[in-house]
Design a protein around this motif. Sequence first.
Motif, PDB file in Angstrom:
ATOM      1  N   MET A   1       0.827  -1.199   0.000  1.00 32.23           N
ATOM      2  CA  MET A   1       0.000   0.000   0.000  1.00 32.23           C
ATOM      3  C   MET A   1       0.868   1.257   0.000  1.00 32.23           C
ATOM      4  N   ARG A   4       2.073   2.074  -3.472  1.00 27.72           N
ATOM      5  CA  ARG A   4       0.998   2.629  -4.310  1.00 27.72           C
ATOM      6  C   ARG A   4       0.761   4.103  -4.005  1.00 27.72           C
ATOM      7  N   LEU A   8       1.266   7.177  -6.490  1.00 20.91           N
ATOM      8  CA  LEU A   8       0.162   8.101  -6.720  1.00 20.91           C
ATOM      9  C   LEU A   8       0.635   9.544  -6.642  1.00 20.91           C
ATOM     10  N   ILE A  51      -6.950   7.933  -9.798  1.00 23.29           N
ATOM     11  CA  ILE A  51      -7.494   6.586  -9.587  1.00 23.29           C
ATOM     12  C   ILE A  51      -6.787   5.580 -10.480  1.00 23.29           C
ATOM     13  N   MET A  52      -6.540   5.947 -11.741  1.00 28.00           N
ATOM     14  CA  MET A  52      -5.817   5.043 -12.634  1.00 28.00           C
ATOM     15  C   MET A  52      -4.401   4.797 -12.135  1.00 28.00           C
ATOM     16  N   LEU A  54      -3.443   4.816  -9.056  1.00 30.51           N
ATOM     17  CA  LEU A  54      -3.542   3.980  -7.863  1.00 30.51           C
ATOM     18  C   LEU A  54      -3.849   2.534  -8.233  1.00 30.51           C
ATOM     19  N   LEU A  55      -4.716   2.332  -9.215  1.00 30.66           N
ATOM     20  CA  LEU A  55      -5.109   0.979  -9.603  1.00 30.66           C
ATOM     21  C   LEU A  55      -4.093   0.292 -10.513  1.00 30.66           C
ATOM     22  N   PHE A  56      -3.447   1.059 -11.377  1.00 32.28           N
ATOM     23  CA  PHE A  56      -2.513   0.492 -12.356  1.00 32.28           C
ATOM     24  C   PHE A  56      -1.163   1.200 -12.285  1.00 32.28           C
ATOM     25  N   PRO A  57      -0.404   1.022 -11.209  1.00 33.68           N
ATOM     26  CA  PRO A  57       0.844   1.784 -11.065  1.00 33.68           C
ATOM     27  C   PRO A  57       1.895   1.438 -12.119  1.00 33.68           C
ATOM     28  N   PHE A  60       0.368   2.916 -15.698  1.00 36.41           N
ATOM     29  CA  PHE A  60       0.028   4.331 -15.775  1.00 36.41           C
ATOM     30  C   PHE A  60       1.003   5.153 -16.624  1.00 36.41           C
TER      31      PHE A  60
END
Length: 80
Positions: A1, A4, A8, A51-52, A54-57, A60
């Motif tokens: 976490m 991420r 972010l 959000i992208m 965070l979800l797809f590091p 991205f």
Amino acid sequence: MESRLISLFASLFFSVPTAAFIWLGVNKELAYWGGFVSSTYLFACIIVFAIMALLFPQLFPSILGGLWRGILKVGHWWGG
């Protein structure tokens, strides 16, 4: 976490200017027709990018690279 969250915050350095260029480019073209996109769309775009990220590091940076290539193609097409 923790990784991420770090990715972010690092992605915001690139995604905020990307969202701003998209928003400004759209408003520049809409200004010729008397239209305008509100700043709510700018903030929504920044949130979607966050959000992208965070979800797809891992994915991205490729997504942003594709957006920048698209921005450059549209800029050449519009003659700007």
